[in-house]
Motif scaffolding. Sequence first.
Motif, PDB file in Angstrom:
ATOM      1  N   PRO A   7       0.825  -1.204   0.000  1.00  0.00           N
ATOM      2  CA  PRO A   7       0.000   0.000   0.000  1.00  0.00           C
ATOM      3  C   PRO A   7       0.860   1.256   0.000  1.00  0.00           C
ATOM      4  O   PRO A   7       1.819   1.347   0.754  1.00  0.00           O
ATOM      5  CB  PRO A   7      -0.758  -0.090   1.325  1.00  0.00           C
ATOM      6  N   PRO A   8       0.497   2.230  -0.841  1.00  0.00           N
ATOM      7  CA  PRO A   8       1.216   3.495  -0.782  1.00  0.00           C
ATOM      8  C   PRO A   8       0.835   4.262   0.465  1.00  0.00           C
ATOM      9  O   PRO A   8      -0.172   3.966   1.094  1.00  0.00           O
ATOM     10  CB  PRO A   8       0.724   4.246  -2.022  1.00  0.00           C
ATOM     11  N   LYS A   9       1.653   5.232   0.798  1.00  0.00           N
ATOM     12  CA  LYS A   9       1.318   6.097   1.926  1.00  0.00           C
ATOM     13  C   LYS A   9       0.181   7.005   1.535  1.00  0.00           C
ATOM     14  O   LYS A   9      -0.255   7.035   0.408  1.00  0.00           O
ATOM     15  CB  LYS A   9       2.529   6.944   2.296  1.00  0.00           C
ATOM     16  N   GLN A  10      -0.239   7.853   2.520  1.00  0.00           N
ATOM     17  CA  GLN A  10      -1.316   8.792   2.259  1.00  0.00           C
ATOM     18  C   GLN A  10      -1.054   9.663   1.044  1.00  0.00           C
ATOM     19  O   GLN A  10      -1.926   9.979   0.287  1.00  0.00           O
ATOM     20  CB  GLN A  10      -1.412   9.737   3.443  1.00  0.00           C
ATOM     21  N   SER A  48      -7.379   1.426   6.455  1.00  0.00           N
ATOM     22  CA  SER A  48      -8.377   0.882   5.540  1.00  0.00           C
ATOM     23  C   SER A  48      -7.712   0.760   4.176  1.00  0.00           C
ATOM     24  O   SER A  48      -6.839   1.568   3.834  1.00  0.00           O
ATOM     25  CB  SER A  48      -9.599   1.791   5.454  1.00  0.00           C
ATOM     26  N   PHE A  49      -8.103  -0.249   3.406  1.00  0.00           N
ATOM     27  CA  PHE A  49      -7.466  -0.526   2.118  1.00  0.00           C
ATOM     28  C   PHE A  49      -8.502  -0.496   1.009  1.00  0.00           C
ATOM     29  O   PHE A  49      -9.614  -0.986   1.182  1.00  0.00           O
ATOM     30  CB  PHE A  49      -6.817  -1.921   2.138  1.00  0.00           C
ATOM     31  N   VAL A  68     -13.436  -1.609  -1.515  1.00  0.00           N
ATOM     32  CA  VAL A  68     -12.799  -1.655  -0.201  1.00  0.00           C
ATOM     33  C   VAL A  68     -12.480  -3.100   0.139  1.00  0.00           C
ATOM     34  O   VAL A  68     -13.300  -3.997  -0.069  1.00  0.00           O
ATOM     35  CB  VAL A  68     -13.741  -1.056   0.870  1.00  0.00           C
ATOM     36  N   ILE A  69     -11.245  -3.342   0.628  1.00  0.00           N
ATOM     37  CA  ILE A  69     -10.878  -4.705   1.047  1.00  0.00           C
ATOM     38  C   ILE A  69     -11.359  -4.882   2.486  1.00  0.00           C
ATOM     39  O   ILE A  69     -10.818  -4.275   3.407  1.00  0.00           O
ATOM     40  CB  ILE A  69      -9.353  -4.911   0.960  1.00  0.00           C
ATOM     41  N   SER A  70     -12.413  -5.670   2.658  1.00  0.00           N
ATOM     42  CA  SER A  70     -12.930  -5.865   4.012  1.00  0.00           C
ATOM     43  C   SER A  70     -12.575  -7.243   4.557  1.00  0.00           C
ATOM     44  O   SER A  70     -12.446  -7.428   5.754  1.00  0.00           O
ATOM     45  CB  SER A  70     -14.445  -5.661   4.044  1.00  0.00           C
ATOM     46  N   VAL A  92      -2.381  -2.474  -7.346  1.00  0.00           N
ATOM     47  CA  VAL A  92      -1.974  -1.378  -6.463  1.00  0.00           C
ATOM     48  C   VAL A  92      -3.038  -1.216  -5.380  1.00  0.00           C
ATOM     49  O   VAL A  92      -4.198  -0.960  -5.681  1.00  0.00           O
ATOM     50  CB  VAL A  92      -1.835  -0.053  -7.244  1.00  0.00           C
ATOM     51  N   ILE A  93      -2.610  -1.389  -4.146  1.00  0.00           N
ATOM     52  CA  ILE A  93      -3.540  -1.236  -3.024  1.00  0.00           C
ATOM     53  C   ILE A  93      -3.277   0.110  -2.361  1.00  0.00           C
ATOM     54  O   ILE A  93      -2.149   0.422  -2.009  1.00  0.00           O
ATOM     55  CB  ILE A  93      -3.356  -2.360  -1.995  1.00  0.00           C
ATOM     56  N   HIS A  94      -4.325   0.922  -2.216  1.00  0.00           N
ATOM     57  CA  HIS A  94      -4.197   2.211  -1.536  1.00  0.00           C
ATOM     58  C   HIS A  94      -4.600   2.035  -0.087  1.00  0.00           C
ATOM     59  O   HIS A  94      -5.569   1.341   0.212  1.00  0.00           O
ATOM     60  CB  HIS A  94      -5.114   3.250  -2.187  1.00  0.00           C
TER      61      HIS A  94
END
Length: 493
Positions: A7-10, A48-49, A68-70, A92-94
Amino acid sequence: MATLLPPPKQDGTSLAPAVNLPANVSREGLEALVNKLSSQGEEPVPFSFHVKLREDKNALPGAPTQVVISKSIEVDILGHPTGDFTTEDVIVIHCSPQSVFRVRPATRCSSTLSGHSSPILCASFSPTGNLLATGSGDTNARLWDLNTETPSHVLSGHKGWVLCVEWEAMERELATGGHDGHVRLWDPKTGTPIGDALKGHSKHIMSLAWEPIHINATSPRLASSSKDGTVRVWSTLTRRTEYTLGGHSASVNLVKWGGGGGKKGVLYTASSDRTVRIWDAEAGRPLHTLKEHAHWVTTLTLNTDFVLRTGPFDHTGRKPTSDEEAQARYDALLRTTPELLISGSDDHTLFLWSLFPSSSPTSAGVLQQSITKPVARLTGHQRQISHVVFSPDGKLVASAAWDNSVRLWEGRTGKFVATLRGHVGAVYRLAWSADSRLLVSASKDSTLKIWDLKTYKIKNDLPGHTDEVYCVDFVADKVVSGGRDRTVKIWKN
């Protein structure tokens, strides 16, 4: 195996090179990985992803643009009905950090408080969440104690409907604006008026805004906007108008006092003359006029709204040790984003504006053609916009409209996220929980609905009002609503 980017940062920079992960890694596993990669030796932070879906030209309008990955990547992403992703893709996961505290969703009505003899037009929690103020068509405002859930004071003095109530961010004063064109100040501890009414407007008061505490902690000034087309800024010490902003040619529907711009902040005003104007709050000098809307501008929101409203009080509810804490909370938000404005109009659209991009270090490299041109136009609603509000962390924006829907947008870019459907009448008001995880909406259909922002579905339906619900507010884990049935309802978990 699914190939994944961590995951990238903010701010969109990646935390590490691409790595291979099993597709059945749970959301908790991803969270542990991110905390490991970005560890500053602190407590683990909840994340949260989400994964952005590919742009599909044939997609239905209003289809969600991100997933959203829940549960896990396998269930939520590879098993997604669009079939966008396979195990061979680089995904790419944010990720975005969540609040360290969690608000429980309200599920039941714990009190129904009667007292007003006409519909309740406005309701607002005090910054600490101990008191509630409501304004009604019976010419009175009322204060309610939220710890005991009982009436505390009746504030009578207005000669017409009380159209707006606004708390000073240190909870020392409450301002009310009425259909009689008067602004009144009250001491919330005793329920007594502080002096006589502030008179000067020739038509009714549409909205009120206090000067932010971090700019003026000792005696913040008050701005009032009116249907007479002017905005007056009052000194609470001399009880006189410091200056009047004339420039709008029709009713000024909303005024906001932001912390951006000059030393004393800026005033944002939205009017039925189709413009939004920005003023230097020191002496009322006009800075910008935003002329993109094609109809009345009825609602505004700042990504700093929540921080300005709660001043130095955070979610722990402890007493602030100094006035500097309000400044610290404001600065912490501005480190990641400049002060952003969203305007909503009866032309069914919203615009996202960034008027002081230099106020934040993150936007230094972003080139903006012109400050008075919007960053984005947010389209999709089919009817007039009734309310728009930024989440407390500024990452999401929710807009409500007369088309019975609520829409979510990305707070920084204005990109569409999802539509929340479920109301069968116009949606009048929205309120976010302090942790930005829950959204509550009030509607003409006499219900409140709490929305789950992971699934974009209803989490809790709160029926109970017998008529239209005009106002709602969310504090800690209590929701308060009022409307045409003249009762205040308190909902909690």
